[in-house]
Each structure stands twice: as structure tokens, then as C-alpha cells.
Enzyme design. Sequence first.
Site, PDB file in Angstrom:
ATOM      1  N   ARG A  83      -4.492   1.733   4.596  1.00 13.49           N
ATOM      2  CA  ARG A  83      -5.715   1.133   3.900  1.00 13.49           C
ATOM      3  C   ARG A  83      -6.877   1.228   5.052  1.00 13.49           C
ATOM      4  O   ARG A  83      -7.741   0.308   5.041  1.00 13.49           O
ATOM      5  CB  ARG A  83      -6.219  -0.139   3.235  1.00 13.49           C
ATOM      6  CG  ARG A  83      -5.226  -0.262   1.828  1.00 13.49           C
ATOM      7  CD  ARG A  83      -5.763   0.662   0.884  1.00 13.49           C
ATOM      8  NE  ARG A  83      -5.362   0.242  -0.451  1.00 13.49           N
ATOM      9  CZ  ARG A  83      -4.128   0.708  -0.996  1.00 13.49           C
ATOM     10  NH1 ARG A  83      -3.349   1.486  -0.126  1.00 13.49           N
ATOM     11  NH2 ARG A  83      -3.823   0.454  -2.218  1.00 13.49           N
ATOM     12  N   SER A 138      -8.047  -3.549  -6.094  1.00 15.39           N
ATOM     13  CA  SER A 138      -7.476  -4.824  -5.087  1.00 15.39           C
ATOM     14  C   SER A 138      -8.654  -5.110  -4.360  1.00 15.39           C
ATOM     15  O   SER A 138      -9.311  -4.430  -3.464  1.00 15.39           O
ATOM     16  CB  SER A 138      -6.457  -4.185  -4.360  1.00 15.39           C
ATOM     17  OG  SER A 138      -5.289  -3.702  -4.831  1.00 15.39           O
ATOM     18  N   GLU A 197     -10.639  -5.826   1.002  1.00 13.70           N
ATOM     19  CA  GLU A 197     -10.168  -4.655   1.220  1.00 13.70           C
ATOM     20  C   GLU A 197     -11.583  -3.709   0.918  1.00 13.70           C
ATOM     21  O   GLU A 197     -11.883  -2.675   1.649  1.00 13.70           O
ATOM     22  CB  GLU A 197      -9.270  -4.014   0.213  1.00 13.70           C
ATOM     23  CG  GLU A 197      -8.281  -2.893   0.400  1.00 13.70           C
ATOM     24  CD  GLU A 197      -8.978  -1.737  -0.066  1.00 13.70           C
ATOM     25  OE1 GLU A 197      -9.416  -0.836   0.726  1.00 13.70           O
ATOM     26  OE2 GLU A 197      -8.798  -1.543  -1.409  1.00 13.70           O
TER      27      GLU A 197
HETATM   28  N1  EPU Z   1       2.167  -9.932  -7.996  1.00 11.56           N
HETATM   29  C1  EPU Z   1       1.875 -11.405  -8.599  1.00 11.56           C
HETATM   30  N2  EPU Z   1       1.022 -11.453  -9.120  1.00 11.56           N
HETATM   31  C2  EPU Z   1       0.243 -10.446  -9.801  1.00 11.56           C
HETATM   32  C3  EPU Z   1       0.314  -9.047  -9.625  1.00 11.56           C
HETATM   33  C4  EPU Z   1       1.240  -8.915  -8.709  1.00 11.56           C
HETATM   34  O1  EPU Z   1       2.518 -12.430  -8.021  1.00 11.56           O
HETATM   35  O2  EPU Z   1      -0.772 -10.880 -10.741  1.00 11.56           O
HETATM   36  C5  EPU Z   1       3.185  -9.588  -7.207  1.00 11.56           C
HETATM   37  C6  EPU Z   1       4.664  -9.254  -7.936  1.00 11.56           C
HETATM   38  O3  EPU Z   1       5.509  -9.816  -7.597  1.00 11.56           O
HETATM   39  C7  EPU Z   1       4.621  -7.617  -7.617  1.00 11.56           C
HETATM   40  C8  EPU Z   1       3.888  -7.665  -6.352  1.00 11.56           C
HETATM   41  O4  EPU Z   1       2.936  -8.791  -6.441  1.00 11.56           O
HETATM   42  O5  EPU Z   1       5.867  -7.159  -7.623  1.00 11.56           O
HETATM   43  C9  EPU Z   1       3.313  -6.274  -6.122  1.00 11.56           C
HETATM   44  O6  EPU Z   1       2.202  -5.903  -7.174  1.00 11.56           O
HETATM   45  P1  EPU Z   1       1.591  -4.508  -7.371  1.00 11.56           P
HETATM   46  O7  EPU Z   1       2.977  -3.542  -7.669  1.00 11.56           O
HETATM   47  O8  EPU Z   1       0.552  -4.616  -8.566  1.00 11.56           O
HETATM   48  O9  EPU Z   1       1.314  -3.972  -6.067  1.00 11.56           O
HETATM   49  P2  EPU Z   1       0.018  -4.693  -5.104  1.00 11.56           P
HETATM   50  O10 EPU Z   1       0.836  -4.697  -3.702  1.00 11.56           O
HETATM   51  O11 EPU Z   1      -0.459  -6.109  -5.569  1.00 11.56           O
HETATM   52  C10 EPU Z   1      -0.790  -2.421  -4.197  1.00 11.56           C
HETATM   53  C11 EPU Z   1      -2.149  -1.654  -4.155  1.00 11.56           C
HETATM   54  C12 EPU Z   1      -2.662  -1.333  -5.307  1.00 11.56           C
HETATM   55  C13 EPU Z   1      -1.935  -0.338  -5.973  1.00 11.56           C
HETATM   56  C14 EPU Z   1      -0.477  -0.979  -6.212  1.00 11.56           C
HETATM   57  C15 EPU Z   1       0.596  -0.246  -6.738  1.00 11.56           C
HETATM   58  C16 EPU Z   1      -3.063  -2.920  -1.825  1.00 11.56           C
HETATM   59  C17 EPU Z   1      -4.255  -3.759  -1.492  1.00 11.56           C
HETATM   60  N3  EPU Z   1      -2.985  -2.688  -3.204  1.00 11.56           N
HETATM   61  O12 EPU Z   1      -0.888  -3.525  -5.007  1.00 11.56           O
HETATM   62  O13 EPU Z   1      -4.017  -0.465  -4.888  1.00 11.56           O
HETATM   63  O14 EPU Z   1      -2.329   0.245  -7.288  1.00 11.56           O
HETATM   64  O15 EPU Z   1       0.093  -1.654  -4.924  1.00 11.56           O
HETATM   65  O16 EPU Z   1       1.160   0.722  -5.918  1.00 11.56           O
HETATM   66  O17 EPU Z   1      -2.439  -2.063  -1.234  1.00 11.56           O
HETATM   67  C18 EPU Z   1      -6.354  -1.027  -4.658  1.00 11.56           C
HETATM   68  O18 EPU Z   1      -6.291  -0.601  -3.523  1.00 11.56           O
HETATM   69  O19 EPU Z   1      -7.419  -1.033  -5.222  1.00 11.56           O
HETATM   70  C19 EPU Z   1      -5.178  -0.683  -5.593  1.00 11.56           C
HETATM   71  C20 EPU Z   1      -5.171  -1.158  -6.792  1.00 11.56           C
END
Ligand code: EPU
Length: 347
Positions: free
Chosen positions: A173, A246, A342
Site C-alpha cells: 500500500r 479499508s 490508508e
Molecule cells: N477480520 C475480522 N473482522 C472483520 C473482517 C476481517 O476479524 O470484520 C479478520 C478475519 O480474521 C479475516 C482477516 O481479518 O480472516 C482478513 O480479512 P480480509 O480477508 O477481509 O482482508 P483484510 O486484511 O482485512 C485486505 C485489504 C483489502 C482486500 C482484502 C482481500 C488492506 C488494508 N486491506 O483486507 O483491501 O480487499 O485484504 O485481499 O490491506 C482496500 O485496500 O481498500 C481493501 C478493501
Amino acid sequence: MNNEPVDMGGFTLASDAPLGTRNTLRVDARAKLLAEVRDPTRLPELLTYPAVKDGKVLVLGEGSNVLLAGDYNGTVVVMATRGVETIQRDDRVLLRVAAGERWDDFVRWSLGQGYAGLENLILIPGTVGAAPIQNIGAYGVEVAEFVDSVEAWDTHANQFVILDRAQCAFSYRHSSFKAQAGRWIITAVTFALPRERPLNMDYAGIGEELERMGVPKPAPFHVAEAVVRLRSRKLPDPAVIGNAGSFFKNPIVSSATADALALAHPGLPVWPHAGGTAKLSAAWLIEASGFKGQRDGDAGISNRHALVLVNHGKATGPELLGFARKIMSSVEARFGVRLEPEPLVVS
Ligand code: EPU
């Protein structure tokens, strides 16, 4: 000059322009000047106008990665350029895409043409010109991998430049465009896309989704469909409720800190990261701090995903920022981890 946009040839200018529909958090701010640029070669002239030159400049794509903390006392530049040019074909193709193209349109077009690579990045809001700035990423893929070069107006050197991938200095990012915010105005991005590439289905959820879809031998467009289904389920649609995806980055800490936290908090997702560091799930930290689905007035955290700050209606920039800061303090007090927004916070 009145509020109506005035055509200056290659770009339009409007004063005291509303930005409410130009940012996906739907913050009702205004810009002192708004320039929509259709011809990037006219940028140098626009930037020498006294009203522009003497103030600050903010480049907005679809406004899907900004929090407008107030009215913008400067010029907002929107790149309204369009077009995809195929430069070269052999085992891969170089595609030069105008900054103003919508990212998701380009991803769908590339898949339709039979190019591989961008399937995991489908449905990300924003423009092509904005994609390299925060090195958009999802489902185990970052755009950096496919960026061949970026064309931009360099406001320091006062000339058009082409930055190769190394000069973009991409990381999670992050990029040169974030490190030196405001220096470059991106006018086009050239992508190198392969005809074939191993599919990236490791990220939790994709494999299961493909199974549910009943696809034993997936092609890139199947993976894209799986990602569309996952994203639509997990992330609130900015067309329905204001948000900027995010709102926080997943924090990167030392492996030792990550180990200690994981021991104290079983269930905290930890992913290995470069050079003795680890990435923690900001969503998990926020949910564990009790903020998922909570709100202060119209500023809140989505009940679908704890990383997404939402505007339930009329939240102002300072209200959204205030709620974000409250979350940051609470997470830091509880876990000793400092979250970082972000999106670009613009004041
Ligand atoms: N989780 C929670 N609570 C929630 C949602 C998620 O505890 O409400 C935990 C779960 O354990 C889950 C883990 O967080 O397994 C990861 O969640 P997710 O797969 O949704 O991925 P993320 O790390 O929260 C990142 C990116 C997203 C991208 C997703 C999927 C960043 C800041 N965000 O989110 O990117 O879509 O992975 O690859 O790196 C964005 O940048 O705007 C964005 C949406």
C-alpha cells in the site's frame, strides 16, 4: 468565473465546486477551484494559472481513497482522460491506459481480451491513475507486479516524465507517489500483462468460492467471478453506503511483537512479511476492540467489515476523522499497536 464549469480547451474550470459526489465517503466538502482535464498536454498551462499556481493542488480520481477533512482551499484536478493503447505483443502485452479510465472497467476489458493477471483485482473502486499510488492490492495480488511504467507531470522538475517500476518503489500500500505526495500528476499507466499466468487462489476464501461455483478447472475469469462474490459479500458497496474501502492498513510489526501478540490473543491473524516483520489483521484488532458496526452520529464502522469506515448519511470529514482517531487510540491502548489510515487524509 461562476460555479458552472468553463471550457478552457482541453480542461474545464469551475469555482466553489461541490465534491460530495466526487468522494466515495460522500463528504460534503467544496473545492475553491475544480479542473477537469481531458487533454493531459494542457496540464502545464493549467498549473501556471495564477489562481492555481499560488495555491495547493489535489489530484482526485474517483475519490475512493480520500477523506476530505474540510473544504479544499486550492485546486482539485480530476483527470478525465480515456483510452487504452496496445503497444506491443509477443508473449505478453503492453497496455498504455489513460489515468482517467475506471480501474474495474480496465480489469474487465483485459480479461475479455484474454489477458491474465488482474483477475484478483476486480471490483476495486478508483481510477487507473490512482492504482499505482497506493499500490492497490487484494486477494494476494498487488498491482505493482503488472506496472511497466507510469507517465506523469513532475511538478518539481516541471516536465513530463516516465517512471519505470523500480522508480515507483512499490511496497505494501505504498509507492514513491505516496512517499512524495503531490510531486507527480499521473497521466497514464503502462501495464505488462501475460497471456497466461498461474492463478493465485491461495488467499482464504477463493478456493472455497470456486468450489461453491462448481468450477474444477478455473480460468482467470472464474477467479474474477469468485472475487466479485467474496467482495460483494464482505465489503459494503460505496454506491449504497459511503466508504473508502479499508480505512486502515494492516499494521506491520516485528516478528517478535507479532509472536507475543499472537500468544496473548489466540485467533489474531498474523501473516509473515518481508525482513523479519509480520503483518497483523487491523480488522481483527478493531473488531476485538468492539467497534464493528458501531457509530458516533453518522460516522461508523461497517457491520460487514471492521476495516471499513462508513458514512451513514451526513457525517462531516472531521466527524469521520474523529471516529477513526478514537478507534486508533482504543486499539493502541489495548494492543500497543498503532494503526495508520490508508486513504489520504486531505485538509
Ligand atoms: N477480520 C475480522 N473482522 C472483520 C473482517 C476481517 O476479524 O470484520 C479478520 C478475519 O480474521 C479475516 C482477516 O481479518 O480472516 C482478513 O480479512 P480480509 O480477508 O477481509 O482482508 P483484510 O486484511 O482485512 C485486505 C485489504 C483489502 C482486500 C482484502 C482481500 C488492506 C488494508 N486491506 O483486507 O483491501 O480487499 O485484504 O485481499 O490491506 C482496500 O485496500 O481498500 C481493501 C478493501
